[in-house]
Design a protein around this motif. Structure first.
Motif, short mmCIF file in Angstrom:
data_model
loop_
_atom_site.label_atom_id
_atom_site.label_comp_id
_atom_site.label_asym_id
_atom_site.label_seq_id
_atom_site.Cartn_x
_atom_site.Cartn_y
_atom_site.Cartn_z
N PHE A 59 -85.59 -49.46 -41.27
CA PHE A 59 -85.26 -50.08 -39.97
C PHE A 59 -85.68 -49.13 -38.86
CE2 PHE A 59 -82.62 -51.35 -36.42
CZ PHE A 59 -82.64 -52.73 -36.50
N ALA A 60 -86.84 -49.42 -38.25
CA ALA A 60 -87.32 -48.57 -37.17
C ALA A 60 -87.40 -49.39 -35.90
CB ALA A 60 -88.69 -48.00 -37.51
N VAL A 61 -86.94 -48.78 -34.81
CA VAL A 61 -86.96 -49.45 -33.50
C VAL A 61 -87.85 -48.63 -32.58
CG1 VAL A 61 -85.61 -50.20 -31.53
CG2 VAL A 61 -84.62 -50.28 -33.81
N HIS A 62 -88.78 -49.29 -31.94
CA HIS A 62 -89.61 -48.60 -30.96
C HIS A 62 -89.29 -49.13 -29.58
CE1 HIS A 62 -93.27 -48.08 -28.48
NE2 HIS A 62 -93.30 -46.90 -29.06
N ALA A 63 -88.88 -48.21 -28.72
CA ALA A 63 -88.66 -48.60 -27.33
C ALA A 63 -89.76 -47.97 -26.52
CB ALA A 63 -87.30 -48.09 -26.85
N GLY A 64 -90.49 -48.77 -25.77
CA GLY A 64 -91.60 -48.20 -25.01
C GLY A 64 -92.17 -49.19 -24.03
N LEU A 65 -93.10 -48.66 -23.21
CA LEU A 65 -93.74 -49.51 -22.21
C LEU A 65 -94.76 -50.43 -22.87
CD1 LEU A 65 -94.60 -47.21 -19.17
CD2 LEU A 65 -92.86 -48.96 -19.28
#
Lengths: 253, 1010
Positions: B432-438
Motif C-alpha cells: 500500500f503506497a500513497v504518492h502525494a504530489g503535484l
C-alpha cells in the motif's frame, strides 16, 4: 561582377549564331496573347467592385452597431441610474468607489446594494432601513446575497484589450464622468453614448482644456461652467500641470 | 579564415566555436538575411494556399471581427478589504527548495498570482531572485498537475475523492498505531519547516517504529570529518578579499547564492575600498568560474592534489619561505593564490564543491582555519540533529517486506537517483503506497494511491532560509485542485480532528515563539513574511585534533591518469534535479554558459572531442558503473581536458506535456544521466566512450542574432567593442579606457533634428562588472511581459522570443577561455534605426525617449528587425499563444500579466523598458500629487537581478542613479558609432588579476581598431 562579365562575353556569340536581329527579337520578346484583351474589359467591372467593397467595409466599420454606439444591454437587475444618480442625487462614487484610485471604476459588490435593500427574512421582518425589501426587481440581488453568488452585470463600455485606460488618472485631474459616459443620471438603462474610438480619445488629448473642470465637480452631472468651459479648463490644466500625452505607449502596451 | 591565427597574441572575443573556426554552418547562418526557415509557413499548407485562405478569411471574417464578445462582470458579494478589481496586491511568502526556504514577494491581481519578486526586507537575500524563483509561478498553472485523487485498482485508474482516501488511509493508520508504527514508512524531502519537524515529533511519539526517510539532505561529510559535528558553512563575500573555489559554484548552484551574488558584486566596485579577487579551479565551466579573475580548467579528480599543493605552498609562504612562481598555468595561478592568501589572512575564503570528496572538504576547512578565516569570512551554524533514514535504508526495509504502508510526499525517487533502479524494484514489495504530489510522475506510477498536493503558492507553511531566518509561506490562491499541504497530510497521523494548514503552522511557530498567540504579532508575521532576528547564531567550531594525522600535508596521488575520462554531474540549469522539467520557461531559457535550450548534452572541450574523434552533435555512449547513457556531444570551451560535464534532471518519462510523457507519446527532453551515477556521488571515473554514429540537433541560441554590421570578417574584431573589459590597474591608470575601446570615427552628425526631452527621459545602465550572467532577468522579463514559449524547433529556426537575451563571449584559448556575459535588450536608441524604416509608424519615439512598439499598428514587414543593429526585435512568426486557447491549456492563461497585451501572429515585439510599470507609477504619483522618486520604477529585469547590475531611471534628473551611471568613466554605448544614441549604457567589466599574472591574462585589448 563576375556573373555579368561572363554574360556579356556570351552575347556576341549569341548574335553570331542568330540569322537576323529580328529573329532574336522574335525569340526573346514577349507578346501578350490575344485573350488578355478580355482582362481589360474585366477590369472595368472589377474596379467598381473593389471600390464598392472598400466603401462597404468603411461604412460597416464606422456604423453604430460596430462602434457599439447606443449599446444598451438588458441587465440582470433593472437598476435605474436615473432614479439613483438623478432623482436621489447619489454620488457616482457611492457605488463606483474605486474610480479615484484605480484603473477600473469597479462595479459595486452586492453588499453595496444591500446597504439599502436588505431582504426581508422568512417572517417578513426587515433590517432598519431596508427599502423595497420584497421587490421582485431586487430578486437577483437578494439571491446573490443569500447564496454568495455574483450578480452578472453586462459590460456596456468595453475597450479593446490592447488599450489601457485608467479612470483614476482622468478623474483626479478634472475629467468628468459625463465626458465619456454622458448623462448617466438621465438614463433608465445605461447605454453607450460615445464611440470610445481612438479618435474620441485623441480629440481630448489634443486639446484637454474644454473637457476639464474642478476636480471636486467631476461627478456633478449637472455642472455648468461658471465661465466659458475652455477658460476654466485652462485654469485647471495649468493648475494640475496637465499634459495630455499623445504617445502610443500612453495607452498601448 | 581562422580568426585566431591572424591575431595570435591578442585578445579576441568570439561567440561560439563555429564562429571561431568559421565553419560553413556559421557562414551559412551569417549570410542569410533572416535566420533559416524564417520564411517557413505552417506545415501542410503551401504558401500560396495559405495566402488565399488568409485573404478569404479577411474578407469574410473582417466584419464579424469588428464586434467583440460581450463581457460580464462578476463582482463580489462582499469585496474583501484592500481589494480593488484589477489592482495589484503584494504578499510576502516563501517556498522551500531542497530544504532551504527562499523568500518571495508574490504579486496578485484579482486573486491570481501573476509574478514573483524577491523580498527586499528579508535578511537572507536582499531581494534577488533566481530563474527558479521566477519560473515557479508557471508550475502553479501547469495543466499537467494532478487534479484528483486516484486509486490503482488492478490495471485501472479509478478516480476517488478525498473522503475515500481519508477513510482508507485512517484505517491503515489505526492498524499501524496498534503495532507501534511497525510497517509504516514516510518518504519525504528534507525540510527546514518548524511545522513539519513538530509534526514529525508527534508522529514519532505515536509510531515509534515507523521509518521516516528523508532524501536530498544537505549533508556535508567534509565538515563532519573536520569538526566532528554537523554544521552549515556560511560565506561572507562582503569581507572576503580573496575567494578561491575548487569545483565550487557559490554564485550559481549554491542554496545561498542570492546573498553571495549580491555581496560579491558589491565588492567588484573598482572605485570601492577594495575589489575582491576570485580564483576558480574547476572541471566544468560554472557561473562562478566564468566570472573568475583566474580560472584553471582542471579535472575534478585532480582537485584533491591541487588543494594539497596549495596547502604546502601556503604553509611555506606563512613560514616566510619564498615560493616558486611556477611554470605551467596551474602552478602559476596556485603560486599567485598562495601569495594572495598569505597576504590576506582572515580576509580570504576557500570553498569546495559537491563533486569533491569529504577529504577535500576537510582539507579546505583546515586551510581556512590556518588562514584565520573562520569566524571572519566563514561562520558556522548548527544543523539540528536528524535521525532520518536515508533512501538506501528505506529500500532495504522495503526489500525485506518491512514496509506495508508507504507515504511519499512529493519525492520522485523513481527518477534520477543512483538508487532509482533498486527503488523501483523495491516498490513492487510494498502493498500500500500513497504518492502525494503535484504531478503524476515516475514515482506516482508505482503507487496504488495518488493524491494531489498543494503548490507552494497555495500553501500555508514555513521554512528557514539559508541563514536560518524563519520564513512564512502563505497561500495566494486556494488550492486549484483541492490539493493538501505536507503538514495537512501528516496531521492525519497525529489526531483525528481536522486541522487546517494555517492553524498547524501557527501552533507550531507559537510553540517556539509564544508571541504568535497574539493576533497582532501573527498578522505582523504574515505581512513581513519572516521573523526578524531568527537567524541561527554562529558557533565556534574546533578542528578535530587527529585531522592532521588523517590528512597529512604533501602531494596526493592523482585519482586517475590524465588520459582517463571522468564525468562530472551537476544540477541542470533549467531542470534542477528534474523537478522543473515540465516548466517551459526554464526549458527555453538558454543555459548561462552553453546557451543550450530544451536539451542536455555531454559538454566537453574541443580538445577532448578531438581526442575522442567526435564533433559537436555526434551522439556518444558513455558507460560507467554498469550503466550507460547516449548523449550528444557539446563542444564547450573551458571544460577541462578529459572531463565531461552532464546536467541532471533531463530524460523525464512522466514529467508532463512539456518535459516528456512517454505514455502519451511525448518524447522526454534530454537524457537521464543517473545510470552513470554511483553511491560515490557526482564525480564518475572510469568512463568509456563509444561512438554511436548518430547525430542530434542541439538548439542553442549562441549564434542567433549575431551582430554583423560589416560582415562576418568584422564580427570577431567588433565583439571586443561590444563588450569592453579591462584590468583594475588599467582602469586606475586610464579610468576612461572603455571609451577608447570603441572604433575611432569622425564626429557623428544626425540627419534628423534630434528631439529634446522636457519631462522624463528614461534610461538604463547595465554594470558588466556586477552581472554574472545567471539569466534570472530573462525569465523575469518573460513572466512580466507575457513573452511566449516557442519550443525547440522554433529555437532551432532562430525564433526564440526572449526580449532580453544574455550574450556570452569567449576570449583567448579555446581550452582555457576568458568569459564575459552581457545582457542585451532594446536600447531605446535616440535615433532608432527601426523607427526610420517602419512603413506604418508602428514603432515610434515617445516624448519620454521610449521606443514605443505599437502592436495594433504593426503589419509585420520586419524591416525594423532587419535594421536593428542590436538584433533585439522579436517577430511572432506563428501564433505562439494559440495553444493557450485550447481548453486543456486555459489554466495557463492565468499566468499572463493583464497589464501587458498578448501579441498575436505577424506582430513585432521587443523590450519596452516595462512601460506598464512606468505608466502605473506615473499615474499613481500624479494622483497623489507627488513626484516620482529615483528608483521607484523598477523594470522586471532590474528587480529580479540578484547582483543589482541593472539601474533604471530618469536621465533628466542629474542626481538619479542612472544619470550618474551614464556619466561614469566606464560607461559606453554599444555600437554608438552608428549614431544610434542608445539609452542603455554598459559599464565596462573590470578584472582584478594578481600582479604576477596580470600580463598573462589581460593582454591589452587587441580589439582596439586604429
Amino acid at each position: 561582377m563576375a556573373a555579368t562579365s561572363t554574360w556579356l562575353k556570351h552575347v556576341p556569340s549569341l548574335l553570331e549564331q542568330a540569322e537576323t536581329q529580328s529573329a532574336i527579337a522574335d525569340r526573346i520578346m514577349f507578346h501578350f496573347p490575344l485573350w488578355t484583351n478580355q482582362l481589360a474589359k474585366l477590369t472595368l467591372g472589377i474596379v467598381p467592385a473593389v471600390f464598392g467593397y472598400a466603401g462597404w467595409i468603411l461604412m460597416t466599420a464606422t456604423a453604430p452597431e460596430t462602434t457599439h454606439l447606443g449599446y444598451a444591454p438588458e441587465q440582470p437587475v433593472p437598476f435605474s441610474h436615473k432614479l439613483h444618480a438623478g432623482m436621489l442625487k447619489m454620488d457616482c462614487r457611492y457605488c463606483h468607489n474605486t474610480v479615484e484610485v484605480t484603473a477600473h471604476a469597479a462595479i459595486p459588490p452586492t453588499q453595496t446594494c444591500i446597504n439599502c435593500h436588505s431582504p426581508s427574512d422568512g417572517n417578513g421582518a426587515v433590517a432598519l432601513t431596508a427599502i423595497h425589501s420584497k421587490s421582485p426587481k431586487l430578486a437577483e440581488v437578494h439571491n446573490s446575497w443569500a447564496n454568495d453568488t455574483p450578480v452578472l452585470w453586462k459590460r456596456v463600455h468595453d475597450l479593446p484589450d490592447f488599450v489601457n485606460f485608467n479612470h483614476s488618472a482622468h478623474v483626479s485631474r478634472g475629467v468628468s464622468c459625463v465626458s465619456c459616459h454622458g448623462r448617466v443620471d438621465q438614463m433608465e438603462v445605461v447605454s453607450q453614448v460615445k464611440t470610445l474610438s481612438m479618435a474620441s480619445c485623441l480629440e481630448c488629448h489634443r486639446n484637454p482644456a474644454p473637457h476639464l473642470r474642478p476636480v471636486d465637480s467631476v461627478t456633478d452631472m449637472e455642472w455648468v461652467p461658471p465661465k466659458s468651459s475652455s477658460e476654466i479648463g485652462e485654469l485647471v490644466r495649468d493648475h494640475w500641470n496637465i499634459k495630455a500625452n499623445q504617445n502610443c505607449s500612453t495607452c498601448h502596451y | 579564415m581562422p580568426l585566431l591565427d591572424e591575431q595570435q597574441n591578442t585578445k579576441q572575443y568570439w561567440r561560439s566555436l563555429d564562429q571561431l573556426a568559421d565553419k560553413p554552418a556559421f557562414q551559412d547562418w551569417m549570410s542569410r538575411e533572416f535566420p533559416a526557415a524564417a520564411s517557413e509557413l505552417p506545415t501542410n499548407v503551401s504558401r500560396r494556399r495559405w495566402l488565399q485562405l488568409m485573404g478569404a478569411a479577411l474578407s469574410l471574417g473582417g466584419i464579424a471581427g469588428c464586434r467583440w464578445e460581450a463581457e460580464e462582470f462578476a463582482p463580489f458579494t462582499i469585496r474583501p478589504q484592500n481589494r480593488a478589481p484589477g489592482e495589484k496586491q503584494f504578499f510576502a511568502t516563501s517556498w522551500e527548495l531542497s530544504g532551504v526556504a527562499r523568500p518571495l514577494t508574490a504579486t496578485s491581481i484579482d486573486g491570481r498570482p501573476i509574478k514573483i519578486e524577491g523580498n527586499t526586507q528579508h535578511p537572507a537575500t536582499s531581494g534577488g531572485t533566481s530563474a527558479f524563483d521566477q519560473a515557479m509561478i508557471l508550475s502553479l498553472y501547469d495543466p499537467d498537475r494532478r487534479t484528483r485523487a486516484t486509486e490503482q485498482v488492478r490495471n485501472d485508474t479509478v478516480e476517488r475523492s478525498w473522503e475515500d482516501f481519508d477513510k482508507t488511509f485512517s484505517r491503515r493508520i489505526k492498524t499501524h498505531a496498534g503495532q507501534d508504527g511497525r510497517g509504516l514508512a514516510i518518504l519525504c524531502e528534507s525540510s527546514s519547516s518548524e511545522t513539519r519537524s513538530w509534526l514529525r515529533d508527534r508522529i514519532a511519539e505515536r509510531f515509534g517504529d515507523a521509518i521516516w526517510c528523508e532524501v536530498d539532505g544537505a549533508t556535508d561529510a567534509g565538515v563532519e570529518q573536520a569538526f566532528g559535528q554537523r554544521l552549515r558553512t556560511h560565506f561572507d563575500f562582503n569581507e572576503a578579499r580573496i575567494i578561491a573555489c575548487f569545483d565550487s559554484d557559490p554564485l550559481g548552484a549554491h542554496p545561498d547564492s542570492m546573498r553571495l551574488i549580491r555581496d560579491w558584486a558589491d565588492r567588484r566596485e573598482p572605485n570601492g575600498d577594495w575589489m575582491n579577487r576570485l580564483y576558480s579551479f574547476e572541471s566544468h565551466l560554472s557561473l562562478t568560474g566564468s566570472n573568475a579573475d583566474h580560472r584553471c580548467p582542471v579535472k575534478s579528480g585532480d582537485i584533491a592534489d591541487i588543494v594539497a599543493r596549495l596547502e604546502t605552498l601556503v604553509t611555506a609562504k606563512l613560514n616566510g619561505e619564498s615560493i616558486d612562481r611556477g611554470k605551467g598555468k596551474v602552478d602559476q595561478v596556485l603560486a599567485a593564490l598562495a601569495d594572495d592568501l598569505a597576504n590576506h589572512k582572515g580576509q580570504s575564503l576557500l570553498t569546495a564543491g559537491p563533486q569533491q570528496s569529504a577529504e577535500v572538504h576537510a582539507r579546505i576547512h583546515r586551510l581556512n582555519e590556518t588562514l584565520g578565516n573562520h569566524s571572519k569570512t566563514i561562520v558556522f551554524t548548527e544543523i539540528p540533529k536528524t535521525d532520518a533514514a536515508d533512501l538506501a535504508e528505506l529500500i532495504d526495509a522495503m526489500d525485506n517486506k518491512r514496509v506495508e504502508t508507504l507515504l511519499i510526499l512529493d519525492v520522485n525517487a523513481a527518477y534520477g537517483l543512483a538508487e532509482s533502479t533498486p527503488f523501483r524494484e523495491a516498490m513492487t514489495r510494498v502493498p500500500f503506497a500513497v504518492h502525494a504530489g503535484l504531478y503524476n510522475d515516475e514515482t506516482a506510477a508505482l503507487c496504488r494511491w495518488h493524491v494531489p498536493m498543494a503548490h507552494p503558492l497555495e500553501s500555508w507553511s514555513d521554512g528557514r532560509s539559508f541563514d536560518g531566518t524563519i520564513s512564512l509561506s502563505q497561500p495566494l490562491i486556494s488550492p486549484l485542485f483541492a490539493g493538501r499541504t505536507q503538514s495537512e497530510l501528516l496531521s492525519s497521523f497525529v489526531n483525528a480532528r481536522k486541522t487546517d494548514a494555517a492553524e498547524l503552522v501557527r501552533s507550531a511557530l507559537t510553540k517556539q515563539r509564544p508571541e504568535f498567540k497574539n493576533e497582532k504579532s501573527w498578522r505582523r508575521l504574515i505581512h513581513d513574511g519572516f521573523i526578524p532576528n531568527s537567524a541561527r547564531q554562529p558557533i565556534t567550531a574546533k578542528l578535530v585534533s587527529e585531522l592532521d594525522k588523517q590528512l597529512p600535508l604533501g602531494r596526493l596521488p592523482r585519482s586517475a591518469g590524465d588520459e582517463q575520462l571522468e564525468v562530472v554531474i551537476s544540477s541542470g540549469s533549467s531542470t534542477y534535479d528534474g523537478r522543473f522539467a515540465n516548466n517551459a520557461w526554464l526549458q527555453e531559457t538558454p543555459d548561462a554558459i552553453s546557451k543550450l535550450t530544451w536539451d542536455n548534452a555531454a559538454a566537453m572541450s574541443p580538445a577532448t572531442a578531438k581526442q575522442l574523434g567526435v564533433t559537436h552533435g555526434d551522439v556518444i555512449q558513455l558507460a560507467a558503473n554498469n550503466g550507460h547513457v547516449d548523449l550528444p556531444v557539446f563542444e564547450l570551451p573551458g571544460v577541462a581536458l578529459n572531463s565531461i560535464q552532464l546536467a541532471q534532471g533531463y530524460g523525464r518519462t512522466a514529467a508532463g506535456h512539456v518535459g516528456g510523457l512517454v505514455s502519451e507519446g511525448i518524447e522526454p527532453i534530454g537524457v537521464d544521466v543517473s545510470a552513470l551515477q554511483s553511491d560515490e556521488g557526482l564525480l564518475v571515473t572510469g568512463v568509456t566512450v563509444t561512438k554511436t554514429g548518430r547525430r542530434h540537433q542541439l538548439a542553442t541560441t549562441q549564434d542567433h542574432f549575431a551582430i554583423d554590421t560589416v560582415g562576418l570578417e568584422a564580427i570577431g574584431a567588433r565583439v571586443g567593442e561590444l563588450i569592453r573589459t579591462g584590468t583594475l590597474s588599467e582602469y586606475e591608470q586610464h579610468p576612461d579606457f572603455a571609451s577608447h575601446r570603441g572604433p575611432h570615427h569622425p564626429p557623428l552628425e544626425s540627419l534628423w533634428e534630434e528631439p529634446t526631452y522636457e519631462g522624463h527621459a528614461w534610461g538604463m545602465s547595465i554594470d558588466l562588472n556586477r552581472c554574472i550572467g545567471c539569466t534570472a532577468c530573462s525569465v523575469a522579463c518573460q513572466s512580466e511581459n507575457n513573452v511566449p514559449i516557442v519550443g525547440k524547433e522554433q529555437v532551432l529556426a532562430g525564433r526564440e522570443m526572449h526580449w532580453l537575451r544574455m550574450d556570452r563571449y569567449f576570449a583567448g584559448d579555446q581550452e582555457d577561455p576568458e568569459v564575459a556575459h552581457q545582457p542585451v535588450a532594446c536600447h531605446h536608441c535616440e535615433t532608432a534605426p527601426c523607427e526610420q524604416v517602419c512603413p506604418v509608424a508602428a514603432t515610434v519615439h515617445s516624448d519620454e525617449g521610449l521606443n514605443d512598439m505599437v502592436y495594433n499598428r504593426c503589419i509585420g514587414t520586419r524591416y525594423c528587425a532587419n535594421n536593428c543593429p542590436y538584433k533585439v526585435r522579436r517577430f511572432n512568426f506563428l501564433d505562439y499563444n494559440a495553444p493557450l486557447e485550447e481548453p486543456k491549456n486555459e489554466l495557463v492563461q492565468l499566468v499572463l500579466n493583464p497589464e501587458v497585451t498578448v501579441r498575436s501572429r505577424g506582430v513585432m515585439e521587443k523590450c519596452t523598458y516595462c512601460v506598464q510599470r512606468i505608466q502605473s507609477t506615473k499615474i499613481d504619483a500624479k494622483n497623489n500629487r507627488r513626484s516620482i522618486d529615483d528608483g521607484e520604477i523598477q523594470t522586471a529585469c532590474q528587480q529580479a537581478c540578484p547582483a543589482q547590475a541593472i539601474v533604471f531611471g530618469d536621465l533628466n534628473d542629474p542626481n538619479s542613479a542612472v544619470a550618474k551611471a551614464h556619466a561614469d568613466d566606464r560607461a559606453y554605448g554599444m555600437l554608438a558609432e552608428l549614431n544610434t544614441k542608445p539609452r542603455t549604457k554598459y559599464l565596462a567589466k573590470i578584472r582584478n588579476p594578481h600582479p604576477w599574472l596580470a600580463n598573462r591574462d589581460s593582454g591589452h585589448s587587441a580589439t582596439e581598431v586604429h
